[in-house]
Motif scaffolding. Structure first.
Motif, PDB file in Angstrom:
ATOM      1  N   TYR A  33      39.605  42.841  35.635  1.00  0.00           N
ATOM      2  CA  TYR A  33      39.170  43.838  36.627  1.00  0.00           C
ATOM      3  C   TYR A  33      37.691  43.470  37.408  1.00  0.00           C
ATOM      4  CZ  TYR A  33      37.729  48.298  38.353  1.00  0.00           C
ATOM      5  OH  TYR A  33      37.187  49.493  39.086  1.00  0.00           O
ATOM      6  N   LYS A  60      37.026  42.964  41.241  1.00  0.00           N
ATOM      7  CA  LYS A  60      36.440  43.958  41.826  1.00  0.00           C
ATOM      8  C   LYS A  60      35.035  44.116  42.023  1.00  0.00           C
ATOM      9  CE  LYS A  60      38.634  47.674  42.293  1.00  0.00           C
ATOM     10  NZ  LYS A  60      39.500  48.419  43.385  1.00  0.00           N
ATOM     11  N   VAL A  68      44.988  49.351  32.244  1.00  0.00           N
ATOM     12  CA  VAL A  68      44.841  48.400  32.978  1.00  0.00           C
ATOM     13  C   VAL A  68      45.595  47.070  32.567  1.00  0.00           C
ATOM     14  CG1 VAL A  68      42.949  46.825  33.980  1.00  0.00           C
ATOM     15  CG2 VAL A  68      42.270  48.910  33.292  1.00  0.00           C
ATOM     16  N   TRP A  98      44.928  44.165  43.134  1.00  0.00           N
ATOM     17  CA  TRP A  98      43.668  45.085  42.685  1.00  0.00           C
ATOM     18  C   TRP A  98      42.883  45.818  43.649  1.00  0.00           C
ATOM     19  CZ3 TRP A  98      42.592  44.850  37.433  1.00  0.00           C
ATOM     20  CH2 TRP A  98      43.097  43.804  36.726  1.00  0.00           C
ATOM     21  N   GLU A 155      42.131  51.827  40.481  1.00  0.00           N
ATOM     22  CA  GLU A 155      40.735  52.047  39.898  1.00  0.00           C
ATOM     23  C   GLU A 155      41.182  52.616  38.472  1.00  0.00           C
ATOM     24  OE1 GLU A 155      38.221  52.435  41.555  1.00  0.00           O
ATOM     25  OE2 GLU A 155      39.152  52.034  43.502  1.00  0.00           O
ATOM     26  N   LEU A 156      39.909  52.545  37.699  1.00  0.00           N
ATOM     27  CA  LEU A 156      39.604  52.790  36.449  1.00  0.00           C
ATOM     28  C   LEU A 156      39.782  54.447  36.068  1.00  0.00           C
ATOM     29  CD1 LEU A 156      36.955  50.298  35.152  1.00  0.00           C
ATOM     30  CD2 LEU A 156      39.624  50.207  34.700  1.00  0.00           C
TER      31      LEU A 156
END
Length: 268
Positions: free
Chosen positions: A118, A122, A195, A228, A232-233
């Protein structure tokens, strides 16, 4: 060990501008209250966790502190701390090499790997993140020396709150600079299982996972690379975690009663 030393030398030579070599490890559980009184020695205490990250390029020591009412000590918490460290790096840093032990519950698992994937996809300035794991039984890390420094500083100290642990940890080292302490609460931790389940497939045992932009070396790469851009987390917790009734009976209530009785004559 030679690879770790080479990476550290590279970071020092570049003064951490584009390359960082870091070691990380979770310290043994700290407790609240922490004191030498026999009255509380056998009581169940509140657990306090401290993940240490030693940046060999500076050298800087980063500590991420939380207690059991805000999080656990699993891979999601470890991965979250690493993400926060990576987000805090200067924009000139493009390559990060990390070293840790092979503890599967903390470091060497798909959830931490997912967090690093991630980050490399990101965080715009990061191009390469490498997770390197020491051989079992040969895992001395500079982050472990931070634990020893903190343990020396806590001798003969009395600590009643998580915040007091943070103050002690920061002041445990004076030169070249105090440790950088980050206090975390339940709102800070991410759900890394989502994730991993969404963005990673065909995970097998690997020794040195390497994330490079939108690619990662695995045993088998998925046919279609994950997207990706819109991912979003999510938060792992929506509220603080409860303390068990057993621990309340045998720790906080009894300890508070003991110290109230002990301090009452002083106040009078």
């Amino acid at each position: 060990m030679q690879m770790k030393q080479n990476d550290r030398n590279r970071g020092v030579a570049e003064k951490g501008r584009s390359f960082r070599a870091a070691t990380f490890d979770l310290q043994a559980i700290l407790s609240v209250p922490f004191a030498g009184d026999n009255q509380i020695f056998y009581k169940l205490k509140l657990h306090v966790y401290n993940l240490t990250i030693f940046d060999g390029s500076n050298p800087e020591g980063h500590c991420y502190v939380w207690d059991e009412t805000h999080g656990k000590k699993g891979s999601a918490e470890i991965g979250t701390c690493l993400l926060k460290y990576l987000h805090g790096l200067p924009e000139t840093v493009t390559h990060v090499s990390t070293f840790s032990d092979t503890c599967g519950g903390h470091n060497r698992n798909k959830y931490v790997a997912a967090a690093m994937l991630y980050a490399v996809n990101k965080i715009n300035h990061l191009k390469v993140i490498v997770l390197k794991f020491m051989e079992s039984g040969h895992s001395y890390l500079e982050a472990d020396s931070m634990h020893a420094t903190i343990e020396r500083a806590r001798k003969h100290k009395t600590i009643y709150t998580t915040r007091e642990w943070s103050v002690l940890i920061s002041a445990a080292r004076i030169r070249p600079k105090p440790y950088i302490v980050n206090n975390l609460n339940f709102n800070d931790f991410y759900d890394l299982q989502k994730v991993a389940d969404t963005m990673i497939s065909n995970v097998t045992e690997i020794k040195e996972p390497r994330g490079r932009g939108r690619r990662t070396k695995e045993k088998r790469l998925r046919e279609t690379p994950p997207d990706w851009t819109s991912f979003e987390l999510l938060k792992k917790f929506t509220q603080s975690l409860p303390v068990s009734d057993k621990k309340k009976r045998r720790s906080i209530t009894s300890a508070c009663r003991y110290y109230t009785q002990r301090l009452q004559p002083i106040h009078q």
